[in-house]
Design a protein around this motif. Structure first.
Motif, PDB file in Angstrom:
ATOM      1  N   CYS A  25       0.848  -1.197   0.000  1.00 20.91           N
ATOM      2  CA  CYS A  25       0.000   0.000   0.000  1.00 20.91           C
ATOM      3  C   CYS A  25       0.879   1.240   0.000  1.00 20.91           C
ATOM      4  N   SER A  26       1.847   1.253   0.921  1.00 20.67           N
ATOM      5  CA  SER A  26       2.722   2.413   1.081  1.00 20.67           C
ATOM      6  C   SER A  26       3.485   2.705  -0.208  1.00 20.67           C
TER       7      SER A  26
ATOM      8  N   GLY B 216       7.348  -4.344   5.515  1.00 18.51           N
ATOM      9  CA  GLY B 216       7.558  -5.687   4.985  1.00 18.51           C
ATOM     10  C   GLY B 216       8.509  -5.654   3.810  1.00 18.51           C
ATOM     11  N   ASP B 217       8.253  -4.728   2.914  1.00 21.90           N
ATOM     12  CA  ASP B 217       9.092  -4.570   1.725  1.00 21.90           C
ATOM     13  C   ASP B 217      10.546  -4.325   2.113  1.00 21.90           C
TER      14      ASP B 217
ATOM     15  N   ASN C  64       3.893   0.288   9.421  1.00 19.26           N
ATOM     16  CA  ASN C  64       2.555   0.123   9.986  1.00 19.26           C
ATOM     17  C   ASN C  64       2.450  -1.226  10.697  1.00 19.26           C
TER      18      ASN C  64
ATOM     19  N   GLY D 112      -0.038  -4.583   4.760  1.00 16.88           N
ATOM     20  CA  GLY D 112      -1.377  -4.057   4.513  1.00 16.88           C
ATOM     21  C   GLY D 112      -1.972  -4.573   3.211  1.00 16.88           C
ATOM     22  N   MET D 113      -1.203  -4.435   2.142  1.00 14.28           N
ATOM     23  CA  MET D 113      -1.740  -4.701   0.808  1.00 14.28           C
ATOM     24  C   MET D 113      -2.292  -6.112   0.654  1.00 14.28           C
TER      25      MET D 113
END
Ligand SMILES: Cc1ncc(C[n+]2csc(CCOP(=O)(O)OP(=O)(O)O)c2C)c(N)n1
Ligand code: SF4
Lengths: 384, 282
Positions: free
Chosen positions: B55-56, B98-99, B125, B129-130
Motif C-alpha cells: 500500500c505504502s 515488509g518490503d 505500519n 497491509g496490501m
C-alpha cells in the motif's frame, strides 16, 4: 605491421563486445562460469567512464541494471544458472516496463548448483519462459569467441532498438574457450541507441507507441517526470487494473514488437546445405561439433548440411520452415533433452521428420555422434 | 514550514482519489515528504522517488517527480543503479516495513553498509497491509495478524538499530502523530551525504488496528502520542521508564565516506592506470 589478432576467452570477448556497444553500467554477482565477464568489466568500465558494482545478489544486480538503464546508459549483468533463476522476476519487470538491458547467462549444468564447470544447454527454455506471464523474448547464442563479441554487440543493439531485455546465452564451453580472434572487422559495426522522445516534457506519454514499434524512452532527470510501474499500465504509464482493452493492447504490443520483427532479429549461418538430404540444426557449443560432423559426413558421402542458429528467440519459424522443406530428416543435437528440438518439431512436423540427439552428461557434444546417426549406428537418437 | 506551501504543486492530481483507506497513515507521510522537498527547494525534475510493492509503495504514483514503482523488496537495488549511473539525481526510496525488512532485508543491510547517498523512508505500519494483514518482521511479538491467528511468536526487530550497526550515517524515527517533526527528520535525511534511514511509525487501522483491537485511526494516533518519548527526553530517563516506548528523533549519525564519491575516486585511479599502461607500451 602489428597483427590485430588476439588470444581471447569467450567471456572476455563478451565484455569487450559490451564495451564496443557502449556499455556504461554493469552490476553482477560472482558465479562460475561467468565471473570473467565481471572481472574484465570491473577493470575496464571505470577506465571508460562507466560504473561497475558487485551487488549483494543477482536479484539486486538485475534491479540495479534496470535502474541504471533508466538514466539513459547501456547496462548489463552476467550470471549462470542459479543466478539466472534469481533474476527472473526483475527480467519480467524490464519486459513490462520496456527498459533495455542485456542479461548474459553462461550456462552450466543444472538444475540447482548442478555442475559449475560442466557445459550444458539446459536454459534454452528458461531464457524464453523464465519469467512469469505472457511475453516475448530475444535470446542470442554464440558458438565461438568471435561470435561472443559480435552477438554481445547485437544483444545491445536489439535491446535498445526494441526496448527490451535481451538474453545472451553462452555456455561453459564458449565462455571459457580461448581462441585467436581478429575483431578489427567489427570496427564499423553499427551501434544502435534507444529511440528518444522529441516531444516537450508536458506532451510526452512514455508508453505511446506507433503501431507495434517500441515507444521513445526519456531518461530520468531530463524533465519528463514519468512514472514506471510493473503493473499493467496505459500509454501514460500509470496503472489501469480495470481497463481490459488497455491491458490487452499493452500485452499484445509487448509481444508483437518482437515476434513480428522475427526476420529482423534472426541471425544464422549455413554450412554445406547445398543438395542436403539431412539438415543439422544446432547452436552454441553444439554448433561447433556440428560443423566438424557435417564436414566428416560429407567426406563419407552423406548429403548433410548445417543450419547454425545464432538467434534462438524469437523462434525463427519462417526460416526453419523454409530451410527444412524437402529434407528427409532434421537432426537436432543439444546438451539438454530436446528443448529446442521440440520447438522445431512443433514448427515443421507437417513437412519433415525431427530427430533429437540429446546429451546431459556434462560433456561437450562429440561430432562422432552425428556421424554415427547418419551411418545408422546411433544410440540415444530419438525421433520426435 | 513556509506558509506558502501548496501541496498541489507536487501532486499528480489526476491520479486521485488514491487507493488508501480512510485513516491510513500513508498520506500523512506523503505530505511530510512533500513539505521536506519544498523546504529544501529541490527541483522536481531532479528528484527520483523509488518504491517497492505494498500500500505504502503506491506513494510513488501520486507525486509529480521521476517515479519508479518496482518489485517487492527491491527498491533500494533499483535506486542504487540510478544513483550510481547518475549521481546528480536526488534519489529517495519510500516503502513499507515488509518490503524493506523482510524480502528487502538484504538490500537494506548493504545499502547501509555502502553508505550510498540515498534517503530511505520506511512507513512502518507493523503489518503487510496490501495483502490483507499478515505479520511482518516489525509486527510486535504477541500481536495478531491474519497469518498469526494465535499471536505472533516472532520477535520484532529494531530496524533503526540495525541500520546504525550496518553503517547508515543518518538514522531517525518519526511518527505520523507528529507531522512537523517527521518532515524535519526527512529533510535532514535528504541533506545527509550518505545513506539515511527515516523510520516512520504509521497506522493501518484496517488490518493491524482492527486485528489488534486498537480502535480507529484517531485511537491509534493517540496511542502513538502516549507511547512516544523523544530521543532527548529519553536520554535523561532511567532505562526502565523508556522500555517499550517509541523513541523518536535523530537516533544516530556517523561519518563515513559516501559510496558514489568513493567510486568516482576509483574511476580516477583506473584512468591513471590506463595512462601508465599506454606509456609502458610505447
Ligand atoms: C515477490 C512478491 N512476493 C509477494 C508479493 C505480495 N505482496 C504484495 S505487497 C506485500 C506486503 C507489503 O507489506 P508492506 O511492505 O509492509 O507494505 P504495506 O502494504 O503494509 O504498506 C506482499 C507480501 C509480491 N507482490 N511480490
Ligand atoms: S490496508 Fe492499511 S496500509 Fe493499506 S491502505 Fe488500508 S489502512 Fe493503509
Amino acid at each position: 605491421m602489428k597483427s590485430s589478432r588476439k588470444l581471447m576467452q569467450g567471456n572476455e570477448a563478451c565484455a569487450e563486445g559490451a564495451l564496443k556497444a557502449g556499455v556504461k553500467f554493469f552490476a553482477g554477482y560472482p558465479i562460475t562460469p561467468s565471473t570473467e565477464i565481471a572481472e574484465t568489466l570491473a577493470e575496464k568500465l571505470p577506465r571508460a567512464g562507466g560504473v561497475f558494482i558487485q551487488m549483494e545478489d543477482e536479484i539486486a544486480s538485475m534491479a540495479a541494471v534496470i535502474g541504471a538503464s533508466l538514466t539513459g546508459v547501456k547496462s548489463m549483468t552476467a550470471t549462470s544458472g542459479p543466478g539466472f533463476s534469481l533474476k527472473q522476476e526483475n527480467i519480467g519487470f524490464a519486459v513490462m516496463t520496456e527498459i533495455p538491458c542485456v542479461v548474459v547467462n553462461v550456462q552450466r549444468l543444472g538444475p540447482s548448483t548442478g555442475g559449475p564447470t560442466l557445459p550444458a544447454q539446459g536454459d534454452v527454455m528458461q531464457a524464453r519462459w523464465g519469467t512469469h506471464g505472457e511475453h516475448a523474448m530475444i535470446a542470442l547464442c554464440p558458438a565461438s569467441v568471435e561470435e561472443a563479441y559480435y552477438l554481445t554487440i547485437m544483444a545491445f543493439n536489439y535491446s535498445e532498438r526494441f526496448r527490451t531485455p535481451v538474453v545472451l546465452l553462452l555456455d561453459e564451453t564458449i565462455g571459457h574457450l580461448r581462441e585467436s580472434v581478429d575483431l578489427k572487422k567489427y570496427e564499423d559495426t553499427r551501434i544502435i541507441n534507444r529511440p528518444v522522445p522529441w516531444e516537450a516534457p508536458g506532451q510526452y506519454l512514455p508508453y505511446k507507441a506507433e503501431g507495434d514499434e517500441p515507444p521513445p524512452m526519456a531518461s530520468l532527470g531530463e524533465g519528463y517526470r514519468f512514472h514506471v510501474t510493473g503493473l499493467v499500465h496505459d500509454e501514460s504509464g500509470f496503472p489501469v487494473a480495470g481497463n481490459h482493452a488497455a491491458i490487452d493492447r499493452l500485452l499484445t504490443r509487448l509481444s508483437n514488437k518482437i515476434i513480428k520483427r522475427q526476420e529482423e532479429i534472426t541471425l544464422y549461418k549455413e554450412f554445406m546445405t547445398e543438395n542436403a538430404q539431412y539438415l543439422v540444426i544446432a547452436y552454441g557449443a553444439t554448433a561447433r561439433s556440428a560443423y566438424g560432423a557435417v564436414e566428416l559426413a560429407r567426406k563419407e558421402g552423406y548429403r548433410v548440411g548445417l543450419l547454425h542458429m545464432q538467434t534462438l528467440w524469437p523462434f525463427p519459424e519462417k526460416l526453419v520452415r523454409q530451410k527444412t522443406l524437402g529434407k528427409k530428416t532434421v537432426l537436432v543435437p543439444e546438451m539438454n533433452l530436446g528443448q529446442y528440438a521440440r520447438e522445431i518439431k512443433k514448427t515443421v512436423a507437417d513437412q519433415t521428420q525431427v530427430v533429437t540427439l540429446s546429451q546431459v552428461d556434462g560433456r561437450i557434444f562429440h561430432p562422432s555422434r552425428i556421424v554415427a546417426f547418419l551411418r545408422g549406428e546411433a544410440k540415444y537418437a530419438q525421433v520426435l | 514550514m513556509p506558509k506558502s506551501f501548496n501541496v498541489n504543486k507536487y501532486l499528480r492530481k489526476d491520479k486521485m482519489p488514491h487507493i488508501w483507506c480512510p485513516g491510513c497513515g500513508n498520506g500523512m507521510v506523503m505530505s511530510a515528504f512533500l513539505r521536506a522537498v519544498d523546504g529544501l527547494r529541490l527541483d522536481p525534475d531532479r528528484v527520483v522517488v523509488v518504491s517497492g510493492i505494498g500500500c505504502s509503495s503506491r506513494i510513488s504514483g501520486y507525486m509529480d517527480f521521476n517515479t519508479l514503482h518496482t518489485t517487492h523488496g527491491r527498491p533500494l537495488a533499483f535506486a542504487t543503479g540510478i544513483k550510481l549511473a547518475n549521481p546528480s539525481l536526488e534519489v529517495v526510496v519510500i516503502t513499507g516495513d515488509g518490503d524493506a525488512t523482510a524480502i528487502g532485508g538484504n538490500h537494506f543491510l548493504h545499502s547501509c553498509r555502502r553508505n550510498i547517498n540515498i534517503t530511505m523512508v520506511i512507513i512502518n505500519n507493523n503489518i503487510y497491509g496490501m495483502t490483507g494483514g499478515q505479520y511482518s518482521p516489525l509486527t510486535p511479538k504477541g500481536e495478531s495478524a491474519s497469518t498469526a491467528p494465535y499471536g505472533n511468536i516472532e520477535p520484532e526487530m529494531d530496524i533503526c538499530a540495525v541500520a546504525e550497526a550496518a553503517g547508515a550515517t543518518y538514522v531517525a524515527r518519526g511518527i505520523t502523530y507528529q507531522p512537523v517533526v517527521m518532515e524535519d527528520l526527512i529533510l535532514q535525511g535528504i541533506e545527509n551525504n550518505g545513506f539515511s534511514l527515516v523510520e516512520v511509525i504509521s497506522q493501518c487501522p484496517i488490518y493491524y488496528g482492527r486485528m489488534n483491537k486498537k480502535g480507529d485511526a484517531i485511537d491509534m494516533l493517540k496511542w502513538q502520542k502516549e507511547n512516544t518519548v523523544s530521543q532527548k527526553a529519553a536520554s535523561n530517563m532511567p532505562p526502565a521508564a523508556v522500555k517499550g516506548k517509541i523513541i523518536t528523533g535523530i537516533l544516530s549519525t556517523q561519518y563515513r565516506p559516501e559510496f558514489v564519491e568513493e567510486y568516482e575516486s576509483i574511476k580516477k585511479v583506473a584512468q591513471g592506470v590506463k595512462y601508465d599502461e599506454r606509456r609502458a607500451e610505447m
